[in-house]
Design a protein around this motif. Sequence first.
Motif, PDB file in Angstrom:
ATOM      1  N   ILE A 275       0.924  -1.599   0.269  1.00 47.03           N
ATOM      2  CA  ILE A 275       0.519  -0.312   0.071  1.00 47.03           C
ATOM      3  C   ILE A 275       0.614   1.043  -0.012  1.00 47.03           C
ATOM      4  CG2 ILE A 275      -2.134   1.235   0.686  1.00 47.03           C
ATOM      5  CD1 ILE A 275      -2.884  -0.661  -0.252  1.00 47.03           C
ATOM      6  N   MET A 276       0.881   2.143  -0.898  1.00 37.96           N
ATOM      7  CA  MET A 276       0.993   3.318  -1.502  1.00 37.96           C
ATOM      8  C   MET A 276       0.369   4.929  -0.373  1.00 37.96           C
ATOM      9  SD  MET A 276       2.017   4.265  -5.161  1.00 37.96           S
ATOM     10  CE  MET A 276       0.544   3.198  -5.987  1.00 37.96           C
ATOM     11  N   LYS A 277       1.121   6.471  -0.884  1.00 38.68           N
ATOM     12  CA  LYS A 277      -0.109   6.668  -0.062  1.00 38.68           C
ATOM     13  C   LYS A 277      -0.767   6.416   0.950  1.00 38.68           C
ATOM     14  CE  LYS A 277       1.394   8.805  -3.751  1.00 38.68           C
ATOM     15  NZ  LYS A 277       2.705   8.206  -4.143  1.00 38.68           N
ATOM     16  N   PRO A 278      -0.370   5.761   2.270  1.00 33.41           N
ATOM     17  CA  PRO A 278      -1.475   5.742   3.274  1.00 33.41           C
ATOM     18  C   PRO A 278      -1.762   6.778   4.186  1.00 33.41           C
ATOM     19  CG  PRO A 278       0.779   5.517   3.729  1.00 33.41           C
ATOM     20  CD  PRO A 278       0.622   5.642   2.174  1.00 33.41           C
ATOM     21  N   VAL A 279      -1.297   8.071   3.836  1.00 35.76           N
ATOM     22  CA  VAL A 279      -2.716   9.115   4.155  1.00 35.76           C
ATOM     23  C   VAL A 279      -2.815   9.693   2.911  1.00 35.76           C
ATOM     24  CG1 VAL A 279      -1.248   9.376   6.709  1.00 35.76           C
ATOM     25  CG2 VAL A 279      -0.537  10.313   4.591  1.00 35.76           C
ATOM     26  N   ALA A 280      -3.263   9.518   2.109  1.00 33.80           N
ATOM     27  CA  ALA A 280      -3.661  10.020   1.085  1.00 33.80           C
ATOM     28  C   ALA A 280      -2.919  11.476   0.107  1.00 33.80           C
ATOM     29  CB  ALA A 280      -4.719  10.350   1.357  1.00 33.80           C
ATOM     30  N   GLY A 281      -1.564  11.071   0.307  1.00 33.30           N
ATOM     31  CA  GLY A 281      -0.422  11.846  -0.399  1.00 33.30           C
ATOM     32  C   GLY A 281      -0.462  13.174   0.627  1.00 33.30           C
ATOM     33  N   GLY A 282      -0.590  12.603   2.251  1.00 36.08           N
ATOM     34  CA  GLY A 282      -0.607  13.816   2.846  1.00 36.08           C
ATOM     35  C   GLY A 282      -1.783  14.582   3.551  1.00 36.08           C
ATOM     36  N   VAL A 283      -3.345  14.281   3.024  1.00 38.82           N
ATOM     37  CA  VAL A 283      -4.335  14.630   2.811  1.00 38.82           C
ATOM     38  C   VAL A 283      -5.135  14.379   4.686  1.00 38.82           C
ATOM     39  CG1 VAL A 283      -7.286  14.942   2.128  1.00 38.82           C
ATOM     40  CG2 VAL A 283      -4.949  14.906   0.222  1.00 38.82           C
ATOM     41  N   PHE A 284      -5.262  12.896   5.233  1.00 37.68           N
ATOM     42  CA  PHE A 284      -5.394  12.027   6.229  1.00 37.68           C
ATOM     43  C   PHE A 284      -4.617  13.243   7.143  1.00 37.68           C
ATOM     44  CE2 PHE A 284      -7.476   9.635   8.830  1.00 37.68           C
ATOM     45  CZ  PHE A 284      -8.060   9.444   8.861  1.00 37.68           C
ATOM     46  N   PRO A 285      -5.575  13.732   7.795  1.00 35.02           N
ATOM     47  CA  PRO A 285      -4.380  14.681   8.719  1.00 35.02           C
ATOM     48  C   PRO A 285      -3.371  13.378  10.055  1.00 35.02           C
ATOM     49  CG  PRO A 285      -6.894  14.781   9.042  1.00 35.02           C
ATOM     50  CD  PRO A 285      -6.605  13.651   8.422  1.00 35.02           C
TER      51      PRO A 285
END
Length: 337
Positions: free
Chosen positions: A189-199
Amino acid sequence: MKFKTLGKTGLKVSVVGLGGIPIQKVTEDGALEIIRECKNRGINFIDTARGYTVSESHIGKALKEVGRENFIIATKAMAYNYFEMKKNIDDSLEALGVEYIDLYQIHNAGTRGQFSDVVSEDGALKAMVEAREEGKIRHIGITSHNHEILEKALDYEEFDTFQFPYNPVEDQGADVLSKAAEKNIGVIIMKPVAGGVFPKPALSLKYILNTDFVTLAIPGMDSIEQVVENASVAENLSLLTDEEKVEIQKIAKEIGTDFCRRCGYCLPCPQGINIPAAMLLENYVKSYSLNDWALKRYEGLFSKASDCIKCGICEPRCPYNVPIRKRLESVKETFGE
């Protein structure tokens, strides 16, 4: 640290790995400290790419100090034909300073045309199979931001792993990743914080690691503190509480749909703008502070956000109702057009 088997590769990997994009922001000494802390915390999987400028070389030099034998190394290349992939594999071996690479991946096969090139008679997959036979690489994977490409990849037994974005606000790949896991394909899984979107990174990571089809997640890390925080989630992994589930739902509702999932349904643009790429590069500036790296790649795009004539053709195509014209205005401002 918790470990899982990476599908049919048989490799035992830590459920949290090191995502190598931000390594290009740190010095060689900084990369060494990060990788040393990964070893201390039981993180044994490192993912990087040819396209991440100095990331491969920084990691390679750190491995000489920390010990290559302590890590499973994955890298990738945006090469879709035979000769380009063959060269990229050799370049990766040299940059990393290793005799073999555990997992080599097709990097971001985003269109049907690119995937067709990969699996063609003179495609990149042929070069990867040859490299595996020669002992240069051990296993073959593919990464994408388009779940339809992975649906096609399911038909090719050569692929040992899939890498795709997945997190509390990006679940468009859930079905194909579940199918992959059923076929014993390792799921990264990449982008585990949605590219920085999930706080709340730790909460997002906990959500991901509690998903059955996931083998491991690879958050980008550019500090020892991030290594400690991410490793702690895996070290103390428990089921999500009811309170955490409610919080995730609340955050997801607040985030809404105003961000690009990079599915590509908005394309083609009549002006030739690669809309997902433009938005992704803006995010690298805003979330990762990779200004120079992102600008260089943005300048290489065939068309820019400033070429948008606001025809609006793209927006009805978007399954997530992203206000694309508004977002392209933001891209234009970010890159100073």
